[in-house]
Design an enzyme around this catalytic site. Structure first.
Site, PDB file in Angstrom:
ATOM      1  N   GLY A  67       0.834  -1.199   0.000  1.00 18.85           N
ATOM      2  CA  GLY A  67       0.000   0.000   0.000  1.00 18.85           C
ATOM      3  C   GLY A  67       0.863   1.240   0.000  1.00 18.85           C
ATOM      4  O   GLY A  67       1.986   1.222   0.515  1.00 18.85           O
ATOM      5  N   GLN A  72       3.621   9.870   0.271  1.00 13.63           N
ATOM      6  CA  GLN A  72       4.878   9.131   0.448  1.00 13.63           C
ATOM      7  C   GLN A  72       5.828   9.309  -0.734  1.00 13.63           C
ATOM      8  O   GLN A  72       7.022   9.042  -0.611  1.00 13.63           O
ATOM      9  CB  GLN A  72       4.612   7.645   0.700  1.00 13.63           C
ATOM     10  CG  GLN A  72       3.966   7.388   2.063  1.00 13.63           C
ATOM     11  CD  GLN A  72       3.707   5.921   2.271  1.00 13.63           C
ATOM     12  OE1 GLN A  72       2.695   5.400   1.843  1.00 13.63           O
ATOM     13  NE2 GLN A  72       4.632   5.236   2.926  1.00 13.63           N
ATOM     14  N   CYS A 115       5.885   0.098   7.216  1.00 11.84           N
ATOM     15  CA  CYS A 115       5.608   1.245   6.359  1.00 11.84           C
ATOM     16  C   CYS A 115       6.825   1.499   5.475  1.00 11.84           C
ATOM     17  O   CYS A 115       7.955   1.467   5.962  1.00 11.84           O
ATOM     18  CB  CYS A 115       5.318   2.461   7.228  1.00 11.84           C
ATOM     19  SG  CYS A 115       4.931   3.943   6.290  1.00 11.84           S
ATOM     20  N   LEU A 116       6.583   1.759   4.179  1.00 11.11           N
ATOM     21  CA  LEU A 116       7.709   2.013   3.271  1.00 11.11           C
ATOM     22  C   LEU A 116       8.468   3.272   3.669  1.00 11.11           C
ATOM     23  O   LEU A 116       9.627   3.432   3.290  1.00 11.11           O
ATOM     24  CB  LEU A 116       7.206   2.128   1.829  1.00 11.11           C
ATOM     25  CG  LEU A 116       6.630   0.835   1.218  1.00 11.11           C
ATOM     26  CD1 LEU A 116       6.109   1.089  -0.185  1.00 11.11           C
ATOM     27  CD2 LEU A 116       7.670  -0.280   1.217  1.00 11.11           C
ATOM     28  N   HIS A 157      -4.383   2.354   7.631  1.00 12.33           N
ATOM     29  CA  HIS A 157      -2.986   2.800   7.632  1.00 12.33           C
ATOM     30  C   HIS A 157      -2.774   3.882   6.563  1.00 12.33           C
ATOM     31  O   HIS A 157      -2.167   4.919   6.825  1.00 12.33           O
ATOM     32  CB  HIS A 157      -2.088   1.578   7.382  1.00 12.33           C
ATOM     33  CG  HIS A 157      -0.619   1.871   7.266  1.00 12.33           C
ATOM     34  ND1 HIS A 157       0.316   1.333   8.126  1.00 12.33           N
ATOM     35  CD2 HIS A 157       0.083   2.629   6.377  1.00 12.33           C
ATOM     36  CE1 HIS A 157       1.527   1.770   7.768  1.00 12.33           C
ATOM     37  NE2 HIS A 157       1.410   2.547   6.710  1.00 12.33           N
ATOM     38  N   GLU A 158      -3.317   3.633   5.355  1.00 12.02           N
ATOM     39  CA  GLU A 158      -3.109   4.581   4.244  1.00 12.02           C
ATOM     40  C   GLU A 158      -3.942   5.857   4.432  1.00 12.02           C
ATOM     41  O   GLU A 158      -3.474   6.953   4.113  1.00 12.02           O
ATOM     42  CB  GLU A 158      -3.432   3.924   2.896  1.00 12.02           C
ATOM     43  CG  GLU A 158      -2.626   2.670   2.558  1.00 12.02           C
ATOM     44  CD  GLU A 158      -1.123   2.833   2.675  1.00 12.02           C
ATOM     45  OE1 GLU A 158      -0.613   3.963   2.560  1.00 12.02           O
ATOM     46  OE2 GLU A 158      -0.444   1.821   2.919  1.00 12.02           O
ATOM     47  N   HIS A 161      -2.155   8.160   6.596  1.00 10.68           N
ATOM     48  CA  HIS A 161      -1.111   8.922   5.885  1.00 10.68           C
ATOM     49  C   HIS A 161      -1.672  10.222   5.306  1.00 10.68           C
ATOM     50  O   HIS A 161      -1.013  11.259   5.316  1.00 10.68           O
ATOM     51  CB  HIS A 161      -0.540   8.107   4.719  1.00 10.68           C
ATOM     52  CG  HIS A 161       0.621   7.235   5.085  1.00 10.68           C
ATOM     53  ND1 HIS A 161       1.789   7.727   5.617  1.00 10.68           N
ATOM     54  CD2 HIS A 161       0.797   5.889   4.977  1.00 10.68           C
ATOM     55  CE1 HIS A 161       2.639   6.724   5.812  1.00 10.68           C
ATOM     56  NE2 HIS A 161       2.060   5.599   5.435  1.00 10.68           N
TER      57      HIS A 161
HETATM   58 ZN   LIG Z   1       2.800   3.686   5.566  1.00 12.64          ZN
END
Ligand SMILES: [Zn+2]
Length: 192
Positions: A67, A72, A115-116, A157-158, A161
């Protein structure tokens, strides 16, 4: 884990349709301040947004991740890409534009999250086990989806963000401070 209420609606969107235009974009890493920005709603799904989506898929698959939120890659727009397909299964790209939680269950569930933007750090996060989300698809059509399991976790989660919230905000202060310190040190070292 399967989704609640039958199969979720999957946007039948082929990332390969944009392959010529796709670009890998750098993924912002903690403690980059832009990750704390609140993303703006998408007013019109135009070529610019379709480009952002294509870049997001390219960057997400390259990472690899399941995701990604547009912020990001440094674009403060309310766009989320996701692919929860198992490695051995065909790709299942999903796009959520202006996603909003319509409902969350009282029942809670704990999943390990990563998380990336916070590479190689994982933590158990407790969130509502089921959610109902409305969003626009890539054609601008309003959609709704019921999610549970990893799908519900990933959506929350997204969406976090898009509001400048990171999963470490859901951990204890002790754990959060520890990971923040580690990444702040690493970014200072990289800048030297
Ligand atoms: Zn993340």
């Amino acid at each position: 884990m399967a989704s609640a209420g039958g199969a979720p609606r999957i946007d039948r969107f082929s990332p390969t349709a944009y392959i010529a235009a796709m670009a890998l974009r750098e993924i912002l890493i903690l403690p980059d301040k832009r990750l704390r920005q609140i993303s703006q709603p998408v007013a019109k799904i135009d070529a610019g947004i379709r480009q952002v989506v294509a870049d997001m898929f390219a960057s997400m698959y390259d990472a690899p991740g399941i995701g990604l939120a547009a912020i990001q890659i440094g674009t403060p727009k309310r766009v989320v890409t996701m692919d929860l397909a198992k490695k051995e299964d065909p790709k299942s790209p999903q796009v959520f534009i202006n996603p909003e939680l319509l409902w969350v269950s009282d029942e809670m569930a704990i999943h390990e999250e990563g998380c990336l933007s916070i590479p190689e750090f994982y933590g158990d996060v407790e969130r509502p086990a089921q959610v109902k989300v409305k969003y626009l698809d890539l054609e601008g059509k309003p959609q709704q989806v019921d999610a549970d399991g990893i799908f519900a976790t990933c959506l929350q989660h997204e969406i976090d963000h898009l509001n400048g919230i990171l999963f470490i905000d859901h951990l204890s202060k002790l754990k959060r401070d520890r990971v923040l310190k580690k990444f702040t040190k690493a970014s200072k070292r990289a800048a030297e």
